[in-house]
Scaffold this motif. Structure first.
Motif, mmCIF file in Angstrom:
data_model
loop_
_atom_site.group_PDB
_atom_site.id
_atom_site.type_symbol
_atom_site.label_atom_id
_atom_site.label_comp_id
_atom_site.label_asym_id
_atom_site.label_seq_id
_atom_site.Cartn_x
_atom_site.Cartn_y
_atom_site.Cartn_z
ATOM 1 N N GLN A 137 0.824 -1.207 0.000
ATOM 2 C CA GLN A 137 0.000 0.000 0.000
ATOM 3 C C GLN A 137 0.858 1.257 0.000
ATOM 4 O O GLN A 137 0.558 2.232 -0.694
ATOM 5 C CB GLN A 137 -0.924 -0.003 1.221
ATOM 6 C CG GLN A 137 -2.103 -0.943 1.123
ATOM 7 C CD GLN A 137 -3.022 -0.817 2.321
ATOM 8 O OE1 GLN A 137 -2.619 -0.353 3.397
ATOM 9 N NE2 GLN A 137 -4.265 -1.240 2.156
ATOM 10 N N MET A 138 1.942 1.220 0.765
ATOM 11 C CA MET A 138 2.822 2.386 0.831
ATOM 12 C C MET A 138 3.499 2.636 -0.517
ATOM 13 O O MET A 138 3.704 3.790 -0.922
ATOM 14 C CB MET A 138 3.854 2.182 1.934
ATOM 15 C CG MET A 138 3.240 2.201 3.334
ATOM 16 S SD MET A 138 4.347 1.575 4.628
ATOM 17 C CE MET A 138 5.684 2.727 4.544
ATOM 18 N N ILE A 139 3.842 1.573 -1.233
ATOM 19 C CA ILE A 139 4.442 1.740 -2.561
ATOM 20 C C ILE A 139 3.446 2.401 -3.507
ATOM 21 O O ILE A 139 3.772 3.362 -4.222
ATOM 22 C CB ILE A 139 4.904 0.376 -3.108
ATOM 23 C CG1 ILE A 139 6.085 -0.152 -2.285
ATOM 24 C CG2 ILE A 139 5.294 0.489 -4.587
ATOM 25 C CD1 ILE A 139 6.497 -1.568 -2.642
ATOM 26 N N MET A 140 2.213 1.890 -3.520
ATOM 27 C CA MET A 140 1.202 2.475 -4.402
ATOM 28 C C MET A 140 0.856 3.905 -3.988
ATOM 29 O O MET A 140 0.558 4.759 -4.839
ATOM 30 C CB MET A 140 -0.054 1.607 -4.402
ATOM 31 C CG MET A 140 0.131 0.264 -5.086
ATOM 32 S SD MET A 140 0.805 0.396 -6.763
ATOM 33 C CE MET A 140 -0.426 1.430 -7.555
ATOM 34 N N ALA A 141 0.891 4.175 -2.677
ATOM 35 C CA ALA A 141 0.618 5.539 -2.216
ATOM 36 C C ALA A 141 1.670 6.506 -2.748
ATOM 37 O O ALA A 141 1.342 7.640 -3.154
ATOM 38 C CB ALA A 141 0.588 5.567 -0.691
ATOM 39 N N GLU A 195 -4.263 14.042 1.562
ATOM 40 C CA GLU A 195 -4.819 12.850 2.210
ATOM 41 C C GLU A 195 -3.870 11.657 2.066
ATOM 42 O O GLU A 195 -3.670 10.879 3.007
ATOM 43 C CB GLU A 195 -6.178 12.528 1.594
ATOM 44 C CG GLU A 195 -6.954 11.472 2.368
ATOM 45 C CD GLU A 195 -8.360 11.295 1.838
ATOM 46 O OE1 GLU A 195 -9.087 10.446 2.399
ATOM 47 O OE2 GLU A 195 -8.730 11.991 0.864
ATOM 48 N N LEU A 196 -3.267 11.513 0.885
ATOM 49 C CA LEU A 196 -2.303 10.425 0.684
ATOM 50 C C LEU A 196 -1.080 10.593 1.579
ATOM 51 O O LEU A 196 -0.577 9.614 2.153
ATOM 52 C CB LEU A 196 -1.872 10.386 -0.785
ATOM 53 C CG LEU A 196 -2.861 9.765 -1.775
ATOM 54 C CD1 LEU A 196 -2.431 10.044 -3.201
ATOM 55 C CD2 LEU A 196 -2.980 8.262 -1.552
ATOM 56 N N GLN A 197 -0.591 11.811 1.715
ATOM 57 C CA GLN A 197 0.559 12.057 2.580
ATOM 58 C C GLN A 197 0.244 11.718 4.030
ATOM 59 O O GLN A 197 1.061 11.110 4.736
ATOM 60 C CB GLN A 197 0.995 13.521 2.459
ATOM 61 C CG GLN A 197 1.641 13.872 1.125
ATOM 62 C CD GLN A 197 1.956 15.351 1.003
ATOM 63 O OE1 GLN A 197 1.369 16.184 1.708
ATOM 64 N NE2 GLN A 197 2.859 15.694 0.080
ATOM 65 N N THR A 198 -0.949 12.108 4.465
ATOM 66 C CA THR A 198 -1.349 11.823 5.850
ATOM 67 C C THR A 198 -1.416 10.322 6.101
ATOM 68 O O THR A 198 -0.882 9.816 7.098
ATOM 69 C CB THR A 198 -2.709 12.472 6.148
ATOM 70 O OG1 THR A 198 -2.631 13.873 5.906
ATOM 71 C CG2 THR A 198 -3.116 12.219 7.585
ATOM 72 N N MET A 210 -5.995 3.358 4.616
ATOM 73 C CA MET A 210 -5.148 3.490 3.436
ATOM 74 C C MET A 210 -5.809 2.847 2.221
ATOM 75 O O MET A 210 -5.739 3.374 1.098
ATOM 76 C CB MET A 210 -3.781 2.853 3.691
ATOM 77 C CG MET A 210 -2.840 2.865 2.492
ATOM 78 S SD MET A 210 -2.389 4.524 1.934
ATOM 79 C CE MET A 210 -0.999 4.827 3.030
ATOM 80 N N GLY A 211 -6.460 1.717 2.428
ATOM 81 C CA GLY A 211 -7.154 1.062 1.331
ATOM 82 C C GLY A 211 -8.242 1.934 0.733
ATOM 83 O O GLY A 211 -8.421 1.984 -0.493
#
Length: 687
Positions: free
Chosen positions: A235-239, A257-260, A289-290
């Motif tokens: 998830q962190m990679i895709m974020a 929102e993604l950074q948070t 995150m999802g």
């Protein structure tokens, strides 16, 4: 009926085969058989019923193997038909019914004849020990038994059987029910045995291994599962991918929102490597995150952009891995060339105490044996007191007669006092020992020795001491190996000057300070070197440790004089014939090639490449059991090979006195050290 049809067809066939004016015998036989066919069927049925009853009364003597059942056609021919019909009529009847097979009870079941020919109560033979009967067979038999009982009663009432026949039929039904019950019991027992065997086999399987490698596993069933950790990392990679795309498309709200969510996931994940290590808030962060990623996919997903970003991230990760490998190499080389604090402490304490001794107490006994060619002489060049003590102690403890062994130790001026003091305090049994300082060899100077002269050159100083001033760990790792201090020390190159150091000796055994002796070595002095100078163990395999690994065969001087497939050999335990050495002028050969390699174009630094060149075609191979190598880098050496070796060698970076040492090999070295010695305790040296 089948018999009638068969007879008719046979007659027709015979008429056709006989032509238009054939015999009238087939027609007469057909007419005659038509009148007597009811009698034939009646007689056949009575024969089967009589045979079945007789078989039952004989307590299954006939119903068992099936070998005693007679074909009804044979009974008919032998008992009734023979007096009435000729042989031709019987043959016609037999050929017309040949496809039915023998009219035993099994043939009725297999061929599905009419119910009037069935004898209810007959059974196929079953072995009482057959535990592998299937459930389907038992079920069918049971259903036939339950249904057959009602059918028999109704048949008896309709046919008006006699009481005796009815009693026999009921007896057969009881036996059938009993047999069905027995089959069911055996089937249940067989099923139970199979289940118990399966349970026992399952106990032998490691559930953790199955849970780790089975593609059918449930992720949460394994208590050590890392599925959540891996999902969070994905998830962190895709974020990060969507973060870069959000910046490009100026989606500020989604970007924030993604950074948070990315920061929250990073904090929840931390250094966890398994699900059990995760923070309790991790499942909530995972879900949040999802949701954000789902939203980002709807707004930002572009296959080409996502693919490009992932490819760029992969390339960056690959570069980071290479950089970390270089740093790891640098640090391992750095650790390999450092001296542990304990050994440095030991050397300092011994040096201080040595120079406090009066001059008359600084001498070793039996100095007259130092030049006796009839004794076993060893050459050991080292600046490590503890390592040298292990070599000497292990040799003496495994020697048959220690009084015949002489050790020639050479060290530098920094460790000269410590080496003397240690062996004065701990004499090696009855063996003779002598310690020398390499800096006191006045003949070993730059005008005579090419290595010393090259070390004084500006180019060599630049290579060794400045190395273009690397600014990071990774940039200096490529040539760090060749800037190891051992390549600068004359202790490492002194092996090429053995006749000059020991002019009155005929043979000498050279030992490195990172070896352990496990057997008596005196037999090496009786090995016939066949006119060669050096006796050593070869190290080459099918495609490695050959000359082309150590020498630059693109250089014409190397390519012209040496074979690239020649087998390499090992330094560390070498028996040298000093008489032949002097005749062949081995030291002069070494000087010649060392002068040619001033720019390091023939080989990199070190002593093995010039050794391979100097002793080319002058090395006699010893049995491999004399010298086993690799304990300083190879974790897969067979234990029996180590224990059967005369000498084991810790060549490589993982020396036994370093923390880098492989734990499983270290006991072979530590057992020759007395860790309760006062000097060792004061310097905190322990196993």
């Amino acid at each position: 009926m089948a018999l009638k049809r068969g007879l008719s067809s046979s007659g027709v066939n015979k008429n056709r085969s006989g032509g238009g004016g054939g015999s009238r015998l087939p027609i007469i036989l057909v007419i005659f058989f038509c009148f007597l066919s009811p009698l034939i069927f009646f007689v056949g049925r009575r024969l089967i019923i009589t045979s079945s009853s007789a078989d039952q009364n004989n307590n299954n003597n006939a119903v068992g193997s099936g070998k005693q059942q007679l074909d009804w056609r044979e009974r008919l021919a032998l008992q009734h038909v023979k007096p009435l019909f000729s042989k031709e009529v019987i043959d016609v009847i037999a050929s017309s019914t040949a496809d039915l097979g023998p009219l035993s009870l099994d043939s009725f079941r297999k061929n599905k004849l009419s119910a009037s020919w069935k004898v209810i109560g007959g059974e196929t033979p079953v072995d009482n020990k057959a535990a592998s009967e299937t459930n389907q067979t038992a079920t069918v038999v049971k259903q036939e038994a339950s249904k057959g009982k009602v059918d028999n009663i109704s048949d008896n009432a309709r046919s008006g059987d006699t009481p005796a026949k009815l009693a026999r039929r009921q007896l057969r039904e009881k036996r059938r029910e009993k047999r069905v019950a027995e089959l069911l019991r055996q089937d249940d027992e067989a099923t139970a045995r199979l289940e118990n065997a399966a349970i026992e086999r399952s106990k032998l399987v490691d559930g953790a291994v199955l849970g780790k490698y089975s593609i059918w596993r449930k992720e949460m069933d394994n208590e050590n599962s890392d599925s959540t950790v891996r999902l969070m990392r994905d998830q962190m990679i895709m974020a990060r991918v969507y973060l870069s795309i959000a910046k490009m498309k100026n989606k500020r709200d989604l970007l924030q929102e993604l950074q948070t969510r990315l920061k929250e996931s990073q904090r929840a994940l931390g250094e966890s490597s398994a699900d059990s290590d995760l923070h309790p808030s991790a499942p909530g962060k995972l879900k949040a995150m999802g949701q954000v990623l789902s939203k980002a996919r709807e707004q930002l997903y572009d296959c080409k952009l996502v693919t490009g970003k992932l490819r760029a991230m992969l390339q960056t990760a690959d570069e980071q891995v290479r950089s970390l490998k270089k740093q790891s190499t640098f640090l391992s080389q750095l650790a390999a060339k450092t001296v542990p604090n304990g050994i440095h402490c030991l050397s300092m304490r011994l040096t201080i105490d040595y120079y406090l001794l009066p001059l008359e107490k600084r001498k070793f006994p039996r100095s007259e044996d130092l030049e006796n060619p009839n004794l076993y002489h060893y050459a050991l060049f080292s600046d490590n007191v503890l390592a040298a003590s292990v070599v000497v102690n292990s040799t003496i403890m495994n020697a048959k007669d220690s009084s015949k062994h002489v050790f020639h130790l050479v060290t530098d001026k920094l460790n000269f006092g410590a080496m003397n003091m240690w062996f004065l305090l701990n004499p090696p049994g009855k063996a003779t020992i002598h310690v020398e300082n390499v800096d006191e060899f006045k003949w070993l100077n730059s005008s005579y020795c090419p290595v010393l002269r090259q070390l004084e050159s500006a180019a060599m100083k630049e290579y060794y001491f400045k190395a273009n001033h690397p600014t990071s760990l990774s940039s200096g790792s490529s040539n760090l190996k060749y800037r190891n201090p051992k390549y600068l020390s004359m202790l490492n190159h002194l092996r090429f000057y053995l006749p000059q150091v020991y002019p009155k000796l005929d043979k000498i055994l050279f030992l490195d300070d990172d070896i352990v002796v496990q057997k008596d070595l005196t037999k090496l002095w009786s090995v016939d070197l066949n006119g060669k100078v050096n006796g050593a163990v070869e190290t080459c395999g099918e495609s490695f440790h050959r000359f082309d690994k150590y020498l630059n065969f693109s250089n014409p001087h190397i390519a012209r004089h040496f074979d690239p497939n020649s087998c390499g050999w090992a330094y560390g335990m070498n028996i040298f014939d000093l008489k032949v050495w002097k005749k062949k002028d081995i030291t002069g050969i070494y000087h010649k090639w060392q002068n040619m390699n001033e720019d390091r174009v023939l080989w990199k630094l070190g002593t093995l490449p010039p050794g391979l060149i100097t002793f080319y075609n002058l090395t006699h191979p010893l049995q491999k059991s004399w010298h086993v190598l690799g304990l300083g880098y190879n974790p897969s050496i067979d234990r029996s090979e180590i224990e059967n070796a005369a000498v084991v060698h810790y060549n490589g970076n993982m020396k036994p006195w370093l923390e880098l040492a492989m734990t499983k090999y270290r006991p072979y070295w530590t057992k020759y050290i007395k860790y309760d010695h006062p000097y060792l305790r004061n310097c905190n040296l322990s196993e």
